[in-house]
Scaffold this active site. Structure first.
Site, PDB file in Angstrom:
ATOM      1  N   ASP A 336      36.345  34.384  43.928  1.00  0.00           N
ATOM      2  CA  ASP A 336      35.329  33.368  44.159  1.00  0.00           C
ATOM      3  C   ASP A 336      34.819  33.017  42.765  1.00  0.00           C
ATOM      4  OD1 ASP A 336      32.884  32.053  44.408  1.00  0.00           O
ATOM      5  OD2 ASP A 336      32.471  32.978  46.345  1.00  0.00           O
ATOM      6  N   HIS A 337      35.079  31.801  42.325  1.00  0.00           N
ATOM      7  CA  HIS A 337      34.812  31.515  40.914  1.00  0.00           C
ATOM      8  C   HIS A 337      33.312  31.618  40.580  1.00  0.00           C
ATOM      9  CE1 HIS A 337      33.913  27.369  42.247  1.00  0.00           C
ATOM     10  NE2 HIS A 337      33.283  27.230  41.092  1.00  0.00           N
ATOM     11  N   LYS A 341      30.689  33.208  36.854  1.00  0.00           N
ATOM     12  CA  LYS A 341      29.617  32.542  36.107  1.00  0.00           C
ATOM     13  C   LYS A 341      28.685  33.592  35.511  1.00  0.00           C
ATOM     14  CE  LYS A 341      29.614  28.507  39.175  1.00  0.00           C
ATOM     15  NZ  LYS A 341      30.064  27.374  38.400  1.00  0.00           N
ATOM     16  N   HIS A 399      30.597  30.865  48.142  1.00  0.00           N
ATOM     17  CA  HIS A 399      29.669  30.760  47.014  1.00  0.00           C
ATOM     18  C   HIS A 399      28.221  31.079  47.408  1.00  0.00           C
ATOM     19  CE1 HIS A 399      33.180  29.058  45.384  1.00  0.00           C
ATOM     20  NE2 HIS A 399      32.951  27.791  45.659  1.00  0.00           N
ATOM     21  N   LYS A 499      26.868  17.376  48.336  1.00  0.00           N
ATOM     22  CA  LYS A 499      27.495  16.520  47.328  1.00  0.00           C
ATOM     23  C   LYS A 499      26.702  15.218  47.211  1.00  0.00           C
ATOM     24  CE  LYS A 499      32.143  18.392  47.738  1.00  0.00           C
ATOM     25  NZ  LYS A 499      32.077  19.182  46.506  1.00  0.00           N
TER      26      LYS A 499
HETATM   27  C1  BG6 Z   1      34.571  24.656  44.999  1.00  0.00           C
HETATM   28  C2  BG6 Z   1      34.446  23.672  46.131  1.00  0.00           C
HETATM   29  O1  BG6 Z   1      34.871  25.937  45.494  1.00  0.00           O
HETATM   30  O2  BG6 Z   1      33.330  24.716  44.300  1.00  0.00           O
HETATM   31  C3  BG6 Z   1      34.087  22.310  45.589  1.00  0.00           C
HETATM   32  O3  BG6 Z   1      35.681  23.609  46.824  1.00  0.00           O
HETATM   33  C4  BG6 Z   1      32.826  22.391  44.778  1.00  0.00           C
HETATM   34  O4  BG6 Z   1      33.926  21.368  46.645  1.00  0.00           O
HETATM   35  C5  BG6 Z   1      32.947  23.476  43.723  1.00  0.00           C
HETATM   36  O5  BG6 Z   1      32.640  21.133  44.160  1.00  0.00           O
HETATM   37  C6  BG6 Z   1      31.638  23.701  43.024  1.00  0.00           C
HETATM   38  O6  BG6 Z   1      31.842  24.544  41.935  1.00  0.00           O
HETATM   39  P1  BG6 Z   1      30.874  24.503  40.690  1.00  0.00           P
HETATM   40  O7  BG6 Z   1      31.355  25.623  39.820  1.00  0.00           O
HETATM   41  O8  BG6 Z   1      31.027  23.146  40.071  1.00  0.00           O
HETATM   42  O9  BG6 Z   1      29.504  24.712  41.226  1.00  0.00           O
END
Ligand code: BG6
Length: 651
Positions: A336-337, A341, A399, A499
C-alpha cells in the site's frame, strides 16, 4: 452480522429509514554521512532576548543535558532508542523531546517561536531513514524472534543482499513513474547490492536496448549520477511473455538461472506484480508450477502484490487462499503505497517515541478524529478502470484504513513486523460493524459535476474518457466509524476522501475536548480556539498543534495560535517517490510496512456493508457536487448532526 442477514435488512431499511441524504441533515543518516549535531536555542535566542536565552540555558543545564559550545547531541534522538537515552544521562528521566517542546511552547508564548524553531537542527534531505530504521530494527530484533531479516545485512555496508528484481507489468505506468525511479534512488544511495539485476516481463515486444532506454528515460538523473546510471542500465534485462502461458515461466526460470551465474544473485528473487489485478493469482500459480516460488538452501523468493487486493471481502479471501496455496505468508508483500510516505511512517514515531502525547491519546481527552484525503485530480486516463471500482473500493479498505489504524492502534511491543501488524489488525477488527441502518445514516457518497478548479473550467466525471454517461460510481465518500475498545469507545472517527475537491490535501486531525469549564468566558474571543493536533500527510508534510493564547494588549482577549513543524523546512526537500523504503524492505525481508492477509480482509469487512447497501440503493442525484468544492452538502451534515464540523482547510 452475516452478509445474508445484512442483505435481507437492506430492503427493510430502504423502505423504513430515511437516508441521510433525505434527512436534511471524515534519517537521518543517509549514506550522506553523519549528520551534524544541531545548534540549540541559547546562542540563537541571545540576540533577540537575553533573558529568554538565560532561562533556556539554565533549564537545559538544570536538566543535566550535555551542552558543549551550545551544542547538544540531539542527533542522538534520531538514532537507536538506547543511544538516545544515553544522550541525557542525568536528565532524571525528562526526555529531550519534552524539553524541546516545553522550550518551544515557552518561546511561542513570548513571541520567540520562529528563532526557536530555526534553532532546532535543520537537516539534510535523504532516505537515511532506511538506515536508521534498519539499524533500530536490527537492534531491537536481536532481542526478539525476527525470522527473515537478512542475517548478513552488514552495518558497514547496509546494502540489501544479492537478488533479481522480477518486474511483471514492466512496460506499465507504475514502472515508469515509481518503481524504476525508486530503484535508481536506492542505487544512488548505495542500498542495492552489487549483485543485483532487474528483469522486466510483459507482453510488449521490446528489445533489450528499447527496454533499457524506456526505463532510463524516466530516471531522476541529477548531476553526478552518470556512473550510477550506467551501473543501473547494465543491470536491466527484459523477457517478453504472456502471463497465461507456462512457457513464459519456463523461459523466465532459465533466464534467472543464467543471471544467477552472471550477476551472482544467489537464487534470491523478488517478484513484483505491477499488473492488472486479474493476473495476480495466475502469476503466483505459474510461479509455483515453474518451481520458482520454493525457498530452499538459503535462497529466498518473495512476491509483492499491488492494490487493489480484491474488490470485496469474498474476492480478497479467495485471492488470499489462492496465493497461499503457493506461498507462505512471510513470502507475500501486499503493498500500500501510503505506507511508503514519510509522514505516514512518522505517525508511529510521533505517537510512540514521544512520551507527552500518548497519555492524552484516548477517549478521555479526544473528542473525535477527522481524516481528510482530498485530491484535485479527476480520474485522468483511468476512467475505464475507475468506473468499475469507485472511490470506496479505491481508497478506503487500503489507504484510509492504514491512516486510521496507525492513528488508533495500541503501542506494539517492538518494531518487529508482526508486533506492529498485530496491533493494526486488532484495531481494524475493533471497528464497529455497520448495520444497514448505520450505512444509511453514517455514509455519504458523491460524484463530481463540472466546476472551476484553480481558475479553470473542468468537466464532470460522466464526461471523462472511458466513463459511462450514466455512471453511478462514486468519486467521493464520507463515513463515520466507531471503534469498540477501551481507548476509543465513544470517539467517532470521521473521514472523507474524494476526487476533484478544492485542494490536494491529506491530514489526520485529532480534535481534543474542550476544557471542563470556561474560565475565560467573559473575555472577548479574538478567534475561537480548539486544541487540534493535525498530522499533515500531503502535500505539506508536517504536524501542527493549535491552542489558546492571550492576545497581547491591555485587555484580556483570548485567541488561537498554532505551533507547527514542516518536514521540508526542518529536513529539507525530499525527492523520493515513497517506494524506496518499501522496495528496500522487501529486499531485506522486513514486512512491517506491508499488509498481512488478516489486515486486508479486516479493511474489506468495514467496507462490505456499505457496498451492499449502496448497490441495493443506487444514488438518485449524481452528480451531486461541483468540481472544486469540498464535496456534497450531505458530508457537512454528517458532522453537523453530531454538533461538529469539518476543519476548514485553507491553501
Ligand atoms: C491510488 C488510487 O491508490 O491512490 C488513486 O488508485 C489515487 O485513485 C491515489 O489517486 C492517491 O495517491 P496519493 O499518493 O496521490 O495520495
Amino acid at each position: 452480522m452475516s452478509r445474508s442477514s445484512r442483505l435481507s435488512n437492506i430492503a427493510r431499511v430502504a423502505s423504513g429509514v430515511p437516508m441521510l441524504t433525505r434527512m436534511g441533515g471524515i534519517a537521518r543518516r543517509l549514506s550522506m554521512g553523519e549528520e551534524e549535531s544541531p545548534t540549540y536555542l541559547p546562542s540563537r535566542a541571545t540576540a533577540s532576548s537575553p533573558n529568554l536565552a538565560k532561562a533556556c540555558a539554565a533549564s537545559l543545564e538544570n536538566s543535566g543535558l550535555e551542552r558543549s559550545s551550545n551544542k547538544i547531541a540531539a542527533s542522538e534522538t534520531f538514532r537507536s532508542g538506547r543511544r538516545r537515552r544515553r544522550a541525557s544521562p542525568d536528565s532524571n528521566g525528562l526526555p529531550l523531546c519534552l524539553l524541546q517542546h516545553l522550550l518551544i511552547l515557552f518561546c511561542s508564548m513570548t513571541g520567540e517561536i520562529a528563532p526557536a524553531l530555526r534553532a532546532v537542527s535543520p537537516r539534510k534531505p535523504g532516505i537515511g531513514h532506511l538506515l536508521w530504521r534498519s539499524e533500530q530494527k536490527l537492534t531491537e530484533m536481536a532481542a526478539t524472534t525476527q525470522t527473515n531479516l537478512e542475517n548478513d545485512l552488514g552495518y558497514a555496508e547496509r546494502a540489501a543482499g544479492p537478488c533479481v528484481f522480477v518486474l511483471f507489468g514492466a512496460a506499465g505506468d507504475l514502472t515508469k513513474r515509481k518503481l524504476a525511479p525508486a530503484l535508481f534512488n536506492l542505487a544512488k544511495a548505495k542500498l542495492l547490492s552489487d549483485n543485483f539485476a532487474v528483469i522486466g516481463v510483459s507482453v510488449d515486444d521490446l528489445g533489450l536496448e528499447e527496454f533499457r532506454s524506456q526505463v532510463t528515460s524516466f530516471l531522476p538523473v541529477g548531476t553526478g549520477s552518470a556512473d550510477t546510471l550506467e551501473w543501473f542500465r547494465k543491470r536491466l534485462f527484459y523477457e517478453r511473455g504472456d502471463f497465461a502461458d507456462p512457457d513464459t515461466f519456463t523461459k523466465l526460470r532459465e533466464r534467472l538461472a543464467s543471471l544467477d551465474g552472471e550477476q551472482h544473485t544467489e537464487g534470491n528473487y523478488l517478484f513484483y506484480l505491477a499488473t492488472a489485478p486479474k493476473f495476480f493469482a495466475q502469476i503466483v500459480q505459474q510461479l509455483g508450477a515453474a518451481a520458482l516460488s520454493r525457498q530452499e538452501n538459503g535462497r529466498w523468493r518473495r512476491v509483492v502484490i499491488e492494490k487493489p487486493f480484491g474488490h470485496d471481502l469474498d474476492s480478497a479471501q479467495t485471492l488470499n487462499r489462492d496465493i497461499k496455496n503457493v506461498l507462505q505468508e512471510n513470502q507475500i508483500y501486499r503493498i500500500d503505497h501510503y505506507l511508503g510516505k514519510e509522514t505516514v511512517q512518522n505517525i508511529m514515531v510521533f505517537r510512540f517515541d514521544n512520551a507527552i502525547f500518548e497519555p492524552i491519546w484516548n477517549r478521555r481527552y479526544v473528542d473525535h478524529v477527522q481524516i481528510t484525503n482530498a485530491e484535485t485530480v479527476g480520474v485522468e486516463r483511468r476512467g475505464g478502470y475507475f468506473d468499475t471500482v469507485g472511490t470506496l473500493r479505491d481508497m478506503v479498505p487500503n489507504h484510509v484504513m492504514q491512516l486510521l489504524s496507525l492513528t488508533a492502534m495500541e503501542s506494539p511491543v517492538s518494531f518487529q513486523a508482526d508486533a506492529v501488524r498485530n496491533e493494526q489488525a486488532k484495531v481494524l477488527h475493533s471497528i464497529q460493524p455497520l448495520s444497514s441502518d448505520d450505512v444509511l445514516q453514517r455514509s455519504v457518497r458523491g460524484q463530481y459535476g463540472p466546476g472551476l478548479l484553480g481558475g479553470e473550467r473542468v468537466s464532470a466525471y460522466r464526461a471523462e474518457p472511458g466513463v459511462s454517461r450514466e455512471s453511478r460510481s462514486e468519486t467521493f465518500v464520507a463515513l463515520k466509524l466507531n471503534i469498540d475498545n477501551w481507548r476509543w469507545a465513544g470517539v467517532p472517527f470521521y473521514f472523507r476522501t474524494g476526487k476533484r475537491l478544492a485542494l490536494r490535501h491529506t491530514e489526520i486531525a485529532i480534535q481534543f475536548k474542550r476544557m471542563p469549564f470556561e474560565l475565560f468566558r467573559n473575555a472577548p474571543f479574538h478567534k475561537l480556539h480548539t486544541n487540534t493536533l493535525v498530522i499533515q500527510i500531503q502535500p505539506v508534510e508536517g504536524i501542527s498543534l493549535s491552542f489558546g493564547a492571550k492576545v497581547p494588549g491591555p485587555l484580556l482577549r483570548v485567541g488561537s495560535v498554532d505551533m507547527s513543524f514542516e518536514y521540508s523546512k526542518y529536513f529539507g526537500a525530499d525527492a523520493y517517490t515513497g517506494y524506496e523504503v518499501l522496495l528496500y524492505d522487501c529486499m531485506i525481508g522486513d514486512a512491517t510496512l506491508f499488509q498481512r492477509a488478516d489486515m486486508v480482509e479486516a479493511g474489506w469487512r468495514v467496507v462490505d456493508p456499505v457496498l451492499d447497501v449502496w448497490r441495493a440503493l443506487p444514488p438518485r442525484k449524481f452528480p451531486n457536487y461541483a468540481s472544486g468544492s469540498w464535496g456534497p452538502a450531505e458530508a457537512e451534515q454528517l458532522l453537523e448532526l453530531d454538533g461538529r464540523q469539518w476543519r476548514r482547510i485553507e491553501p
